[in-house]
Design an enzyme around this catalytic site. Sequence first.
Site, short mmCIF file in Angstrom:
data_model
loop_
_atom_site.label_atom_id
_atom_site.label_comp_id
_atom_site.label_asym_id
_atom_site.label_seq_id
_atom_site.Cartn_x
_atom_site.Cartn_y
_atom_site.Cartn_z
N THR B 63 -7.10 -4.65 -12.48
CA THR B 63 -5.99 -5.58 -12.68
C THR B 63 -6.53 -6.83 -13.38
O THR B 63 -7.36 -7.55 -12.83
CB THR B 63 -5.33 -5.93 -11.34
OG1 THR B 63 -4.83 -4.72 -10.76
CG2 THR B 63 -4.19 -6.91 -11.52
N GLY B 296 4.61 -4.87 -11.62
CA GLY B 296 3.33 -4.93 -12.33
C GLY B 296 2.18 -4.88 -11.35
O GLY B 296 2.29 -4.22 -10.31
N GLU B 297 1.08 -5.53 -11.67
CA GLU B 297 -0.16 -5.58 -10.87
C GLU B 297 -0.92 -4.26 -10.87
O GLU B 297 -2.05 -4.19 -10.42
CB GLU B 297 0.13 -5.92 -9.39
CG GLU B 297 0.81 -7.23 -9.15
CD GLU B 297 1.04 -7.48 -7.65
OE1 GLU B 297 0.65 -6.65 -6.81
OE2 GLU B 297 1.61 -8.55 -7.33
N GLY B 298 -0.25 -3.18 -11.30
CA GLY B 298 -0.82 -1.84 -11.16
C GLY B 298 -0.13 -1.05 -10.05
O GLY B 298 -0.56 0.05 -9.71
#
Lengths: 331, 331
Positions: B63, B296-298
């Site tokens: 990230t 998001g963030e992964g």
Amino acid sequence: MTLQDAIAAVRPLDQDGLALAKRRLDRLTKPLGSLGRLEELAARYVAITGEERPPIPRAAIVTFAADHGVTDEGVSAYPRAVTAQMVLNFLKGGAGVNVLAAHVGAEVRVVPGTRNWAREPAMTREEAVRALEIGVTLAREAVHDGIGLLGTGDMGIGNTTASAAITAVLTGQPVAVVTGRGTGVDDAGLARKVAVIEQALRTHRPDPTDPIDVLVKVGGFEIAGIAGLILGAAACRRPVMLDGFITGAAALIAAGLQSLCREYLIASHLSVERGHQAVLKKLELRPLLDLDLRLGEGTGACLGIGLVHAAIKVLTQMATFDEAGVSERTL
Amino acid sequence: MTLQDAIAAVRPLDQDGLALAKRRLDRLTKPLGSLGRLEELAARYVAITGEERPPIPRAAIVTFAADHGVTDEGVSAYPRAVTAQMVLNFLKGGAGVNVLAAHVGAEVRVVPGTRNWAREPAMTREEAVRALEIGVTLAREAVHDGIGLLGTGDMGIGNTTASAAITAVLTGQPVAVVTGRGTGVDDAGLARKVAVIEQALRTHRPDPTDPIDVLVKVGGFEIAGIAGLILGAAACRRPVMLDGFITGAAALIAAGLQSLCREYLIASHLSVERGHQAVLKKLELRPLLDLDLRLGEGTGACLGIGLVHAAIKVLTQMATFDEAGVSERTL
């Protein structure tokens, strides 16, 4: 517990629990609603079980297997003997459902049935009720064993034929619209399958307002068992993760017997088997996954269980804005 | 490894491996192709890595976080300070990506950047190349550490603005079509965001045939790092699980530098952020999941990693027809 007791025991979801869960989800360190359907799943789990901060539930896939005499009509690409052979494969741990259940930490419980249906009705009314009650009992036993999330599975060469017949009766869609290739029949096989179902519906005239009559006329023992499992789980306030088309047809039976059941159902995926769309539309369920699956056994349900576990972890393990010292929105 | 070395090292997929994997999948106890996209995923993993019977790969989400000076223009619902606060949240383990990475047994590697962009270009060309090479190096280090599957993640208040600008330039779509609400701006905020991007594109005129120029003019350090990670992973023959819109914009940069990269990419999900559709169409990728995510963030990449693990288990752990003594098709 009798079938009637199970039907009477189903209650609407806990709206206070739902609101509490949503409030907590909105305090977690992420933009409002940004985990989408994971947030919905977590909130629904709370509303179903009434557990405000639930532990990660132990899950079990209950896979019902049964023979279908209708295979004598040439509706499947595989011989009927495969049903029993696959039950042995389940018990040895080599089937898709074994691998995917282990992947999500779920156990597999296999329930074989033994009767056939062909040109006469699939079963007697007493047999249908008994099969439903076996499903109710299995759900209650699983919950008693500490299972917090039940997945449904099926195995039965010929059972997409039965499911298409049930779906046509209970959704009002034409047989040709809800009948697919099952394990992979060719065009001639598909035409034969549609003709066999249309003929059976003309001969037996199942009553769409009486789901047990539908089971009797064109059902299957595994489908009755799954419908009972759904009723039993709802009566015990536990969510049921549906698999694909066959367990969806069973859910139509369960929802016909007790419409509140629908609130306890989660649709794991949209099957390639075409009748599944009509099933989900009738049940007003939006599938979590669309991965071109059509194996059955509970394989799709396993993947859905993984998502419920993820959702509950989001609810119970993420930090709140306060805990993490993160600024809130300004705009 | 320099950026040019990484670009030169990317090779087409192993077609022999792909054929071998498909042959094995067709021998497993299930109707042909009935595990749909799980089968595609397993075969693609084999074709990418060249491992015929791969172990379950260790996975890492990398990230990348960076500030975006464009937040001064009022394009986000959250203050810029949240980027750094969220990096601390990642390091403490309280963010969505921590919870979902743990769920699939993946580790999280956080890479913070520090520079801003506003009315002047986002970075110099040297800085862009350096950020790309940091990504390449991180991919190679991860592979050296035994990571077999890389997931991408991002954190950066303002980075849907940069991603929309990149997407507009590299797909040719109008800014208004590819710009969404990010963390949740209202209608006025969205109009401001579109206007800011349109003005920036008029002022800086990024060259769509030169992806590094696009990074320089309207990119971000985290986006450059992710693009480099993709190139580095492809150079090392490891698949990259994309997350949502920001990592998709980074993939457009990587694919612009080396089009073979696309074969190494797996799209975990379709984001609610509207520009993501244009990104996936341009990359010719079909997302695995559609769960209304936009964090998001992964986080989406984590869920996709769980599906790759499931797919590889299907390939390597299910019984074949011969092993299980199950009859094959007759029709």
